[in-house]
Design a protein around this motif. Sequence first.
Motif, mmCIF file in Angstrom:
data_model
loop_
_atom_site.group_PDB
_atom_site.id
_atom_site.type_symbol
_atom_site.label_atom_id
_atom_site.label_comp_id
_atom_site.label_asym_id
_atom_site.label_seq_id
_atom_site.Cartn_x
_atom_site.Cartn_y
_atom_site.Cartn_z
ATOM 1 N N TRP A 1 13.420 78.680 54.302
ATOM 2 C CA TRP A 1 12.452 79.215 53.733
ATOM 3 C C TRP A 1 11.023 78.347 53.412
ATOM 4 N N LEU A 2 11.363 77.174 53.260
ATOM 5 C CA LEU A 2 10.074 76.175 53.176
ATOM 6 C C LEU A 2 9.484 76.324 54.154
ATOM 7 N N SER A 3 9.965 76.355 55.550
ATOM 8 C CA SER A 3 9.109 76.210 56.903
ATOM 9 C C SER A 3 8.666 77.742 57.079
ATOM 10 N N VAL A 4 9.155 78.869 56.802
ATOM 11 C CA VAL A 4 8.614 79.990 57.063
ATOM 12 C C VAL A 4 7.446 80.399 56.365
ATOM 13 N N GLY A 5 7.303 79.985 54.915
ATOM 14 C CA GLY A 5 6.322 79.914 54.315
ATOM 15 C C GLY A 5 5.304 79.373 54.935
ATOM 16 N N ALA A 6 5.247 77.952 55.251
ATOM 17 C CA ALA A 6 4.493 77.272 55.870
ATOM 18 C C ALA A 6 4.036 77.986 57.277
ATOM 19 N N PHE A 7 4.799 78.645 58.083
ATOM 20 C CA PHE A 7 4.415 79.293 59.360
ATOM 21 C C PHE A 7 3.812 80.435 59.052
ATOM 22 N N GLY A 8 4.025 81.268 58.133
ATOM 23 C CA GLY A 8 3.422 82.427 57.830
ATOM 24 C C GLY A 8 2.181 82.398 57.155
ATOM 25 N N VAL A 9 1.674 81.506 56.821
ATOM 26 C CA VAL A 9 0.321 81.198 56.315
ATOM 27 C C VAL A 9 -0.827 80.795 57.367
ATOM 28 N N ARG A 10 -0.117 80.428 58.400
ATOM 29 C CA ARG A 10 -1.182 79.713 59.416
ATOM 30 C C ARG A 10 -2.097 80.950 60.051
ATOM 31 N N PRO A 11 -1.748 82.230 60.281
ATOM 32 C CA PRO A 11 -2.802 82.990 60.897
ATOM 33 C C PRO A 11 -3.816 83.319 59.999
ATOM 34 N N ILE A 12 -4.102 83.094 58.676
ATOM 35 C CA ILE A 12 -5.161 83.212 58.043
ATOM 36 C C ILE A 12 -5.668 82.012 57.425
ATOM 37 N N MET A 13 -5.399 80.989 58.063
ATOM 38 C CA MET A 13 -5.871 79.839 57.653
ATOM 39 C C MET A 13 -7.429 79.312 58.168
ATOM 40 N N ASP A 14 -7.814 79.891 59.177
ATOM 41 C CA ASP A 14 -8.955 79.601 59.819
ATOM 42 C C ASP A 14 -9.847 80.541 59.038
ATOM 43 N N ARG A 15 -9.429 81.814 58.727
ATOM 44 C CA ARG A 15 -10.490 82.604 58.069
ATOM 45 C C ARG A 15 -10.673 82.202 56.650
ATOM 46 N N ALA A 16 -9.637 81.739 55.830
ATOM 47 C CA ALA A 16 -9.685 81.000 54.488
ATOM 48 C C ALA A 16 -10.539 80.033 54.537
ATOM 49 N N ILE A 17 -10.427 78.994 55.473
ATOM 50 C CA ILE A 17 -11.350 77.949 55.343
ATOM 51 C C ILE A 17 -12.710 78.191 55.537
ATOM 52 N N ARG A 18 -13.156 79.151 56.653
ATOM 53 C CA ARG A 18 -14.385 79.639 56.651
ATOM 54 C C ARG A 18 -15.154 80.368 55.412
ATOM 55 N N LYS A 19 -14.185 81.044 54.761
ATOM 56 C CA LYS A 19 -14.777 81.568 53.704
ATOM 57 C C LYS A 19 -14.865 80.777 52.470
ATOM 58 N N PHE A 20 -13.660 79.988 52.088
ATOM 59 C CA PHE A 20 -13.827 79.221 50.790
ATOM 60 C C PHE A 20 -14.268 77.609 50.971
ATOM 61 N N GLY A 21 -13.921 77.172 52.318
ATOM 62 C CA GLY A 21 -14.195 75.890 52.560
ATOM 63 C C GLY A 21 -13.151 75.003 52.270
ATOM 64 N N PHE A 22 -13.132 73.751 52.549
ATOM 65 C CA PHE A 22 -12.062 72.782 52.500
ATOM 66 C C PHE A 22 -11.587 72.467 51.221
ATOM 67 N N LYS B 1 -18.813 69.240 48.403
ATOM 68 C CA LYS B 1 -18.660 70.495 48.712
ATOM 69 C C LYS B 1 -18.912 71.060 50.069
ATOM 70 N N GLU B 2 -19.868 70.316 50.800
ATOM 71 C CA GLU B 2 -20.150 70.788 51.804
ATOM 72 C C GLU B 2 -19.434 70.067 53.097
ATOM 73 N N GLU B 3 -18.526 69.288 52.570
ATOM 74 C CA GLU B 3 -17.993 68.155 53.762
ATOM 75 C C GLU B 3 -17.228 69.303 54.772
ATOM 76 N N GLY B 4 -17.236 68.748 55.998
ATOM 77 C CA GLY B 4 -16.561 69.648 57.125
ATOM 78 C C GLY B 4 -17.359 70.983 57.555
ATOM 79 N N GLN B 5 -18.771 71.201 56.876
ATOM 80 C CA GLN B 5 -19.499 72.250 57.442
ATOM 81 C C GLN B 5 -19.290 72.482 58.905
ATOM 82 N N GLU B 6 -19.616 71.445 59.660
ATOM 83 C CA GLU B 6 -19.828 71.578 61.015
ATOM 84 C C GLU B 6 -18.380 72.044 61.818
ATOM 85 N N LEU B 7 -17.273 71.923 60.982
ATOM 86 C CA LEU B 7 -15.817 72.297 61.685
ATOM 87 C C LEU B 7 -15.540 73.884 61.055
ATOM 88 N N ARG B 8 -16.511 74.384 60.278
ATOM 89 C CA ARG B 8 -16.053 75.833 59.881
ATOM 90 C C ARG B 8 -16.846 77.008 61.019
#
Length: 451
Positions: free
Chosen positions: A294-315, A444-451
């Motif tokens: 279950w430790l890994s199921v949680g880690a695997f399950g969140v990955r599909p939304i990671m890209d969108r979450a980072i773009r919205k909230f930042g690193f 706060k703006e660190e990694g802006q070019e990666l988003r």
Amino acid sequence: MIVAVPMFLQSLDTSILGTALQSIATSLDVEILHLNFAITAYLLSLALFLPASGWLTDRFGTRRVFCSAVAIFSLASALCGVATSITQIVLFRVLQGLGGAMMVPVGRLILLRSIPAAQLVAAMVWFTVPGAIGRVIGPLLGGLIVTMGSWRWIFLLNIPFGVLGILLSLKFVPDSRPEKSERFDMTGFILMAIGLSGIVCGLETVGRNFVPVNVTIGITAIGVLAMIAYGLYSRGRLDVIIPLKIFGYKAFCITTIGGMPLRLAVGSAPIFVPLLLQVGLGLTPVQSGLMSAWLSVGAFGVRPIMDRAIRKFGFKPIMMLGAAMTGATFACYGLFRPTTSIGLMCFVLFAAGIVNSLAMITMNTVGYSGIPKTLMSKATALSTMMQQTSISFGVAVCASCLTITAQVHGHGADHLVIDDFPMTFFVVGTFTLLSVVAFAGLPKEEGQELR
């Protein structure tokens, strides 16, 4: 996905080993915590050889080094599978660490050199997917193997995956290297090797009866002095094996040094959570594997939304939240008791997997923000070296805490009980909060070019 094969191999190896420790200890007739040497030997070997991975890649090319690393790792796995003593396992795990030292940083370097910055977050997310799969199936697979067969198959399983990784890499992975490679910095390599091995070996013996206290202090002192000597030797130089100038890039410094407490907790969980479930709670290897998954199921399950979450909230916000919650969930493991609901424990493990993933993916991506391509190979080597050293610290600290707590309770580490575990998880979980403080210093703006 192909260059992420090493992530799968390492994750599978670590998560399977965690569920099989008790079976290996019984088979080889050794104290279970003595197997910590097999774990630490691998992590120490990684730390020792990682500094050379950047130079080897620049000298021989990414594809050749990558395939050679997978081959060495697979061969060492086969040797571990036929070992007949703890000494042999430790020696073969050192060889395995040599291969692992080149696999992950070279794979990450291939991505950094070939993926456009705007797509790097998505690439890093997919890069970690095979590792998450390995952590998901590893505990259950390990439990099934030691229940239905021999623990030796936990090592032999790596061979077919290694062969597949080599064949796919030869066909699809691009080969790149600078037009001119630097000389190998032997002096710097020796100083760093002595420094890292001294510090990790010294920590490994803290709180044990393996060697006298003055030997522990001496080994640690040698390691610290060697690292100080390397710092003086490499100051202001770019032709050394690992230029310390890389720490001048703020994002890299914060995520690498400030992220060490976080990595300590995340890296030790696959070993000590199964140990808690089997030794502390009395679960079978299969039951422990199902719950640890279950430790890994949680880690695997969140990955599909990671890209969108980072773009919205930042690193920065995601890193801080992930680190804080990782410390909290790690401490919660110390509250597990035989009377605790199975469903509640699985929920805590699932939640821990989610927050671990949030923190680690953002940290491992934004850390390379702003680093020039000329330093990228050495930056990936240094980052991976610090990551693996953090994990080795985590394993050693947790094992030392367990040993000390057992002695306080009036018995040895070879007869661990449930009351020996809470303090370990409380201490490491609280220590993880230091990463939250460090991440607060990231612009706060660190990694802006990666988003």
